[in-house]
Write a protein that holds these residues in place. Structure first.
Motif, PDB file in Angstrom:
ATOM      1  N   PHE A 188       0.866  -1.185   0.000  1.00  0.00           N
ATOM      2  CA  PHE A 188       0.000   0.000   0.000  1.00  0.00           C
ATOM      3  C   PHE A 188       0.900   1.232   0.000  1.00  0.00           C
ATOM      4  CE2 PHE A 188      -4.565  -0.674   0.994  1.00  0.00           C
ATOM      5  CZ  PHE A 188      -4.583  -2.058   1.107  1.00  0.00           C
ATOM      6  N   TRP A 189       0.375   2.305  -0.514  1.00  0.00           N
ATOM      7  CA  TRP A 189       1.002   3.610  -0.300  1.00  0.00           C
ATOM      8  C   TRP A 189       0.169   4.360   0.721  1.00  0.00           C
ATOM      9  CZ3 TRP A 189       5.690   4.977  -1.808  1.00  0.00           C
ATOM     10  CH2 TRP A 189       6.281   4.286  -2.872  1.00  0.00           C
TER      11      TRP A 189
ATOM     12  N   ASP B 191      -4.164   0.915  -2.245  1.00  0.00           N
ATOM     13  CA  ASP B 191      -3.592  -0.389  -2.566  1.00  0.00           C
ATOM     14  C   ASP B 191      -2.750  -0.297  -3.840  1.00  0.00           C
ATOM     15  OD1 ASP B 191      -3.494  -2.996  -3.810  1.00  0.00           O
ATOM     16  OD2 ASP B 191      -5.562  -2.688  -4.436  1.00  0.00           O
ATOM     17  N   ALA B 192      -1.498  -0.751  -3.764  1.00  0.00           N
ATOM     18  CA  ALA B 192      -0.562  -0.566  -4.875  1.00  0.00           C
ATOM     19  C   ALA B 192      -0.332  -1.843  -5.662  1.00  0.00           C
ATOM     20  CB  ALA B 192       0.764  -0.044  -4.337  1.00  0.00           C
ATOM     21  N   SER B 193      -1.104  -2.876  -5.373  1.00  0.00           N
ATOM     22  CA  SER B 193      -0.916  -4.131  -6.084  1.00  0.00           C
ATOM     23  C   SER B 193      -1.905  -4.234  -7.234  1.00  0.00           C
ATOM     24  CB  SER B 193      -1.101  -5.302  -5.114  1.00  0.00           C
ATOM     25  OG  SER B 193      -1.258  -6.488  -5.846  1.00  0.00           O
TER      26      SER B 193
ATOM     27  N   ASN C 128       3.456   8.318  -7.333  1.00  0.00           N
ATOM     28  CA  ASN C 128       2.973   9.329  -8.282  1.00  0.00           C
ATOM     29  C   ASN C 128       1.845   8.786  -9.142  1.00  0.00           C
ATOM     30  OD1 ASN C 128       4.646  11.454  -7.535  1.00  0.00           O
ATOM     31  ND2 ASN C 128       6.345  10.586  -8.728  1.00  0.00           N
ATOM     32  N   GLU C 129       1.980   7.528  -9.534  1.00  0.00           N
ATOM     33  CA  GLU C 129       0.942   6.930 -10.376  1.00  0.00           C
ATOM     34  C   GLU C 129      -0.378   6.788  -9.628  1.00  0.00           C
ATOM     35  OE1 GLU C 129       3.095   3.854 -13.379  1.00  0.00           O
ATOM     36  OE2 GLU C 129       3.501   3.547 -11.265  1.00  0.00           O
ATOM     37  N   LEU C 130      -0.291   6.570  -8.332  1.00  0.00           N
ATOM     38  CA  LEU C 130      -1.523   6.360  -7.555  1.00  0.00           C
ATOM     39  C   LEU C 130      -2.088   7.651  -6.975  1.00  0.00           C
ATOM     40  CD1 LEU C 130      -0.809   3.028  -5.710  1.00  0.00           C
ATOM     41  CD2 LEU C 130      -2.365   3.436  -7.597  1.00  0.00           C
ATOM     42  N   PHE C 131      -1.373   8.775  -7.187  1.00  0.00           N
ATOM     43  CA  PHE C 131      -1.846  10.030  -6.596  1.00  0.00           C
ATOM     44  C   PHE C 131      -3.277  10.394  -7.013  1.00  0.00           C
ATOM     45  CE2 PHE C 131      -1.788  14.671  -5.856  1.00  0.00           C
ATOM     46  CZ  PHE C 131      -1.575  14.611  -4.500  1.00  0.00           C
ATOM     47  N   PRO C 132      -3.638  10.245  -8.311  1.00  0.00           N
ATOM     48  CA  PRO C 132      -5.035  10.547  -8.685  1.00  0.00           C
ATOM     49  C   PRO C 132      -6.053   9.721  -7.896  1.00  0.00           C
ATOM     50  CG  PRO C 132      -3.681  10.271 -10.637  1.00  0.00           C
ATOM     51  CD  PRO C 132      -2.820   9.888  -9.477  1.00  0.00           C
ATOM     52  N   ARG C 133      -5.708   8.479  -7.569  1.00  0.00           N
ATOM     53  CA  ARG C 133      -6.653   7.651  -6.809  1.00  0.00           C
ATOM     54  C   ARG C 133      -6.839   8.177  -5.391  1.00  0.00           C
ATOM     55  NH1 ARG C 133      -6.891   1.737  -5.276  1.00  0.00           N
ATOM     56  NH2 ARG C 133      -8.892   2.385  -4.462  1.00  0.00           N
TER      57      ARG C 133
ATOM     58  N   SER D  68       4.711  10.493   1.304  1.00  0.00           N
ATOM     59  CA  SER D  68       4.067   9.227   0.979  1.00  0.00           C
ATOM     60  C   SER D  68       5.044   8.116   1.303  1.00  0.00           C
ATOM     61  CB  SER D  68       3.682   9.185  -0.498  1.00  0.00           C
ATOM     62  OG  SER D  68       4.803   9.410  -1.296  1.00  0.00           O
ATOM     63  N   TYR D  69       4.540   7.048   1.897  1.00  0.00           N
ATOM     64  CA  TYR D  69       5.458   5.953   2.172  1.00  0.00           C
ATOM     65  C   TYR D  69       4.862   4.602   1.827  1.00  0.00           C
ATOM     66  CZ  TYR D  69       3.669   7.833   6.584  1.00  0.00           C
ATOM     67  OH  TYR D  69       2.912   8.429   7.531  1.00  0.00           O
ATOM     68  N   TYR D  70       5.790   3.745   1.496  1.00  0.00           N
ATOM     69  CA  TYR D  70       5.462   2.409   1.032  1.00  0.00           C
ATOM     70  C   TYR D  70       5.367   1.490   2.246  1.00  0.00           C
ATOM     71  CZ  TYR D  70       6.477  -2.004  -1.470  1.00  0.00           C
ATOM     72  OH  TYR D  70       6.460  -3.275  -1.967  1.00  0.00           O
ATOM     73  N   VAL D  71       4.185   0.879   2.437  1.00  0.00           N
ATOM     74  CA  VAL D  71       4.021   0.006   3.607  1.00  0.00           C
ATOM     75  C   VAL D  71       3.435  -1.343   3.159  1.00  0.00           C
ATOM     76  CG1 VAL D  71       3.620   1.917   5.198  1.00  0.00           C
ATOM     77  CG2 VAL D  71       1.687   0.808   4.095  1.00  0.00           C
TER      78      VAL D  71
END
Lengths: 342, 264
Positions: free
Chosen positions: A140-141, A190-192, A232-237, A274-277
């Motif tokens: 997740f981000w 969710d980043a998957s 950055n790719e998930l920022f719009p979400r 933003s951090y990757y968890v």
């Protein structure tokens, strides 16, 4: 790089235990604190640069994984392995939320949840058909966001009064302006690629105050994935996600009007941090009526989500009972009133 | 199995209700020689008149109120209301005593007017509003010259209303069969629909879950202008509908009554 945890006592395999939060030896029962675990007992092998193959530290077999997996079990000997190079550099998670629900607890809680489904078919609840339970650390981000909302609107206050033969409607118009600073913390996305976004959204909330600094031993014994999309790719979400929260806050600051008409709404959101968890999720694969159903459970709170099959018979029973009961109640009421009993 | 049991319980319950509703109807059909149908305009055949007498007799006993039909071609120059009042005073109508509980339908064939009135107990139970409801029910039959049907409906409905507490509106939608069938179906559909919708898990985060701080930096609520529109008050004249107007009154003999008047 393949990482495998060996017991300093007996050389057995060590796995992360969700109840205690410690690394635990599967053969002698020795427990070790993750923060203090000596590097001497961590076996690391660096794969040669070209080779995309990983070899199991335990039995030497080739580990078969797909490209996104960062932790898995050796398909020959079952040893828990963590693929370290997929968790380093820009792929290194900042934090991890360890599992607090063990596999047995997860299974029991899931069966209980199945039984509580009021529209779930009987056979679905009784048949013990859990095909697989997998503990997955889902990437997740988490975003810390600063939003600035500027809103222009026109509000009306309406008053009616009578005077003589006429009813007067008086409408007062107001020019409304709001400039609001909002700060959001740890909004998860969710980043998957593999997991259904809607399913993952329903798993929330997670209790983020229990986040731990990432250490690979937390993954021992679980499956883990690496992210497919960066922050950055998930920022719009995430913007879309907080949009409705911002709207509801704006509405709460405008009160006392009969109607509010928004003319202009400018929302500017800045990614402060933003951090990757990795967040803990139990996945259940369940066979029913020749089709597979997938359920997910929040590995921290135990909340279950997923679409269970619906029983036509149960829906019909509920429907006829409510409709029939309502009809009888209304008949009874009219019988009491019209029959002159009241 | 469970389903069939619950269904059979529902059906037996409905059957029981229907039986209970029918029971009191079969009571008292003793003959008494009292005349209740005064058909001076000769709208009914002899057979119809005899039948109506029996029906009126039965329903009058049930509601303890004489239910009377009065038709005329000649009101002796009087308005329909005084004509009815004088008739009541002269005849001494009443179920319990002379000048007692009476519900009366008056038909003036010359001016094609109908007037319904209730005396004493019937004044309370057959209020102006309820008489309007009955009149609206029978006016189509009167216009179509189905006098026998209109009179039967008047007798049955008045008697039914006499047994319903005055504060209840007997034509309220919740007493209608279409409502009693449709409303529970709609409610059941909504409940089962939400159950199915929530079966896959609800969203349990709200507006404030991730909101850390929020501050209104600048706000403005500036008054711009006022508009006023006016509308004429709806007048009370068209109350009652169908050309009906006027409520009750008091007869020359000092007997107060409720009423509903209209043409047909």
């Amino acid at each position: 790089m393949v990482i495998h945890y060996k017991c300093p006592n007996c050389g057995g395999e060590m796995l992360f235990e969700s109840n205690t939060g410690l690394l635990t030896c599967q053969s002698c029962g020795r427990t070790d604190n993750i923060e203090g675990f000596s590097d001497d007992y961590v076996t690391k092998t660096f794969s040669e640069e070209e080779a995309k193959e990983y070899q199991c530290e335990n039995c030497g077999a080739v580990i078969i994984t797909d490209a996104d997996t960062t932790a898995t079990a050796c398909s020959f000997c079952g040893a828990a392995v963590v693929l370290g190079d997929r968790l380093s550099g820009i792929l290194a998670p900042a934090k991890v939320l360890p599992f607090t629900i063990s596999k047995e607890e997860a299974k029991a809680a899931f069966q209980k949840w199945c039984k509580n489904g009021r529209l779930t078919p009987k056979g679905f609840m009784e048949a013990n058909r859990i095909k697989g339970i997998t503990g997955i650390y889902v990437p997740f981000w988490l975003y810390d966001l600063d939003s600035d909302a500027k809103v222009d609107a026109v509000g009306t206050k309406v008053r009616t009064y009578t005077s003589g033969d006429y009813i007067y409607t008086e409408t007062k118009y107001y020019d409304i302006y709001r400039d609001i600073d909002l700060n959001f913390q740890k909004v998860p996305v969710d980043a998957s690629e593999k997991l259904n976004d809607k399913l993952m959204d329903k798993l929330e909330p997670f209790e983020f105050k229990n986040l731990k600094d990432f250490k690979t031993p937390y993954l021992a014994g679980y499956i883990a994935e690496k992210y497919n999309y960066d922050d950055n790719e998930l920022f719009p979400r995430v913007e879309l996600k907080i949009d409705k929260y911002i709207d509801s806050y704006i509405r709460s600051t405008i009160s006392g009007y009969q109607s509010v008409n928004y003319h202009n709404k400018r929302i500017n959101t800045r990614n402060k941090n933003s951090y990757y968890v990795l967040l803990p999720v139990w996945m259940f694969y369940y066979d029913y009526n020749k089709s597979e159903h997938v359920f997910a459970m929040n590995g921290q709170t135990g909340k279950v989500v997923g679409k269970p099959p619906l029983s036509f018979g149960k829906i019909a029973t509920w429907f006829t009972s409510i409709a029939g009961g309502g009809f009888i109640a209304l008949k009874l009421i009219s019988w009491l009133f019209l029959g002159g009993l009241i | 199995m469970k389903k069939t049991i619950s269904l059979s319980i529902i059906f037996s319950f409905i059957a029981l209700l229907l039986v209970l509703q029918l029971l009191p109807r079969e009571a008292i059909a003793a003959t008494d020689p009292k005349q209740r149908i005064f058909d001076y305009a000769n709208l009914l055949t002899v057979e119809e008149k005899d039948n109506l007498e029996i029906v009126a007799n039965q329903y009058s006993a049930e509601s303890e109120t004489d239910i009377v039909i009065l038709t005329t071609n000649d009101t002796q120059g009087k308005d329909i209301i005084p004509y009815m009042q004088d008739f009541y005073d002269e005849q001494g109508l009443g179920y319990d005593k002379k000048h007692g509980n009476t519900a009366i339908l008056t038909l003036d064939m010359k001016n094609r007017e109908v007037y319904l009135a209730g005396f004493y107990l019937a004044e309370e139970y057959l209020s102006d509003g309820r008489l309007d409801q009955i009149r609206n029910k029978i006016t189509p039959d009167l216009s179509a010259a189905n006098y026998y049907d209109a009179f039967t409906t008047f007798i049955e409905t008045s008697s039914k209303y006499m047994r319903i507490s005055p504060w209840i509106n007997p034509e309220l939608f919740i007493f209608k069969l279409w409502f009693q069938i449709l409303a529970p179906i709609a409610i059941a559909a909504i409940i089962v629909g939400t159950m199915a919708f929530h079966s896959s898990g609800r969203v349990t985060v709200n507006d404030r879950t991730y909101l850390n701080t929020a501050q209104v930096m600048n706000r403005k609520d500036r008054y711009i202008r006022t508009t006023v529109t006016k509308q004429r008050k709806p007048s009370d004249n068209n109350k009652g509908g169908g050309g009906g107007f006027g409520g009750g009154g008091t007869s020359g003999g000092g007997h107060s009554h409720s009423g509903s008047r209209g043409s047909f």
